[in-house]
Motif scaffolding. Sequence first.
Motif, mmCIF file in Angstrom:
data_model
loop_
_atom_site.group_PDB
_atom_site.id
_atom_site.type_symbol
_atom_site.label_atom_id
_atom_site.label_comp_id
_atom_site.label_asym_id
_atom_site.label_seq_id
_atom_site.Cartn_x
_atom_site.Cartn_y
_atom_site.Cartn_z
ATOM 1 N N VAL A 196 -22.899 93.758 15.213
ATOM 2 C CA VAL A 196 -24.326 93.671 14.977
ATOM 3 C C VAL A 196 -24.768 92.069 14.927
ATOM 4 O O VAL A 196 -25.980 91.939 14.813
ATOM 5 C CB VAL A 196 -25.013 94.626 13.957
ATOM 6 C CG1 VAL A 196 -24.338 95.848 14.386
ATOM 7 C CG2 VAL A 196 -24.569 93.986 12.573
ATOM 8 N N ALA A 199 -27.781 90.324 17.125
ATOM 9 C CA ALA A 199 -28.112 91.716 18.044
ATOM 10 C C ALA A 199 -29.685 91.482 17.649
ATOM 11 O O ALA A 199 -30.238 91.122 16.870
ATOM 12 C CB ALA A 199 -27.294 93.002 17.564
ATOM 13 N N SER A 200 -30.131 92.472 18.892
ATOM 14 C CA SER A 200 -31.892 92.369 18.663
ATOM 15 C C SER A 200 -32.242 93.530 17.616
ATOM 16 O O SER A 200 -31.796 94.406 17.790
ATOM 17 C CB SER A 200 -32.253 92.937 20.265
ATOM 18 O OG SER A 200 -33.434 93.345 19.831
ATOM 19 N N ARG A 201 -33.108 93.136 16.662
ATOM 20 C CA ARG A 201 -33.566 93.971 15.772
ATOM 21 C C ARG A 201 -34.222 95.084 16.224
ATOM 22 O O ARG A 201 -34.191 96.303 15.923
ATOM 23 C CB ARG A 201 -34.387 93.451 14.892
ATOM 24 C CG ARG A 201 -35.169 94.061 13.621
ATOM 25 C CD ARG A 201 -35.812 93.019 12.697
ATOM 26 N NE ARG A 201 -35.971 93.818 11.179
ATOM 27 C CZ ARG A 201 -36.986 94.612 11.074
ATOM 28 N NH1 ARG A 201 -37.647 95.086 11.837
ATOM 29 N NH2 ARG A 201 -37.044 95.160 9.907
ATOM 30 N N LEU A 204 -31.834 97.840 17.661
ATOM 31 C CA LEU A 204 -31.194 98.708 16.680
ATOM 32 C C LEU A 204 -32.141 99.694 16.128
ATOM 33 O O LEU A 204 -31.913 100.921 15.921
ATOM 34 C CB LEU A 204 -30.877 97.510 15.407
ATOM 35 C CG LEU A 204 -29.569 96.612 15.741
ATOM 36 C CD1 LEU A 204 -29.406 95.852 14.538
ATOM 37 C CD2 LEU A 204 -28.412 97.378 16.162
ATOM 38 N N VAL A 215 -31.699 98.685 8.775
ATOM 39 C CA VAL A 215 -31.656 97.593 9.509
ATOM 40 C C VAL A 215 -31.889 96.256 8.349
ATOM 41 O O VAL A 215 -31.264 95.176 8.526
ATOM 42 C CB VAL A 215 -32.974 97.259 10.475
ATOM 43 C CG1 VAL A 215 -33.223 95.883 10.827
ATOM 44 C CG2 VAL A 215 -32.556 98.136 11.789
ATOM 45 N N GLU A 219 -29.288 93.131 7.845
ATOM 46 C CA GLU A 219 -29.853 92.025 7.470
ATOM 47 C C GLU A 219 -29.549 91.115 6.490
ATOM 48 O O GLU A 219 -28.954 89.870 6.608
ATOM 49 C CB GLU A 219 -31.490 91.611 7.682
ATOM 50 C CG GLU A 219 -31.781 92.023 9.003
ATOM 51 C CD GLU A 219 -33.601 92.170 9.218
ATOM 52 O OE1 GLU A 219 -33.936 91.647 10.357
ATOM 53 O OE2 GLU A 219 -33.997 92.615 8.328
ATOM 54 N N LEU A 230 -30.072 88.776 12.616
ATOM 55 C CA LEU A 230 -30.677 89.781 13.820
ATOM 56 C C LEU A 230 -31.797 88.890 14.496
ATOM 57 O O LEU A 230 -32.605 88.329 14.011
ATOM 58 C CB LEU A 230 -31.182 91.045 13.440
ATOM 59 C CG LEU A 230 -30.374 91.977 12.517
ATOM 60 C CD1 LEU A 230 -30.891 93.344 12.128
ATOM 61 C CD2 LEU A 230 -28.922 92.399 13.627
ATOM 62 N N GLN A 231 -31.875 89.204 15.944
ATOM 63 C CA GLN A 231 -33.064 88.555 16.773
ATOM 64 C C GLN A 231 -34.247 89.169 16.784
ATOM 65 O O GLN A 231 -34.185 90.366 16.812
ATOM 66 C CB GLN A 231 -32.581 88.435 18.203
ATOM 67 C CG GLN A 231 -31.201 87.488 18.464
ATOM 68 C CD GLN A 231 -31.342 86.090 17.880
ATOM 69 O OE1 GLN A 231 -32.363 85.275 18.172
ATOM 70 N NE2 GLN A 231 -30.342 85.769 16.922
#
Length: 232
Positions: A196, A199-201, A204, A215, A219, A230-231
């Motif tokens: 992860v 990865a894009s928040r 997710l 999440v 993080e 996370l992005q």
Amino acid sequence: MTEPRWLTADEQHSWLHFIGVVELLPGALDTQLGSDAGVTHYEYLVMAVLSESPGRSLRMTDLATRTNATLPRLSRVVLGLEQRGYVERTSHPDDRRAKIAKLSDEGMSFLEETAPGHVAKVRELIVDALTPEEFSTLGRLSQKLLGRIDPEDRFGVHRIPAEPSTADAEPLARLGIGAPATRALAEAGQTMLGDVAGASREHLLSLHGVGPRAVGLLETALDARGLAPLQR
């Protein structure tokens, strides 16, 4: 008759402090787990050992050995966990006299929810009371003592790799993000923390079962281990 090798004053001092930890630590862990989750430390240990076993299951005789208990004691504890839906018992397919204990999905969820509080208590009482160097020394000394106390490795400690896993290979199931989030991420092919990283928040959060709390924990774990955030 050989004269007993009495402990010196320094040895007695060290021994009494060590035995104090051995005697008092289980009670302190029992208190935390009982207050936060309604289980004893031994019940938690039984479920933890099952969670790390192939298929989350073990023969009752093997489980008794791995948890340092008599079979009658283990049977009573497993019966209680079974009544709460955390453990299932079945007959062994090749030997109907042998019983298999398996951690249920509900038990795994309970363990994942309980683990963060338990780990926090372990850190409070032991890990954070020592410097990293002192804690590493404690590990080496404990391993040396276990070599004498448990030379056959019945407790299973020596089967744990000596070198810690890399940060990106840490299983998501150990982060306390909850069973729904763990399953949702696994279905998406993400089972390790490194999966992860970066990865894009938003992606997710779009997965059914992954909420803001999960999440947030991801993080925090990524930041603590120096992995890509996370992005947003």
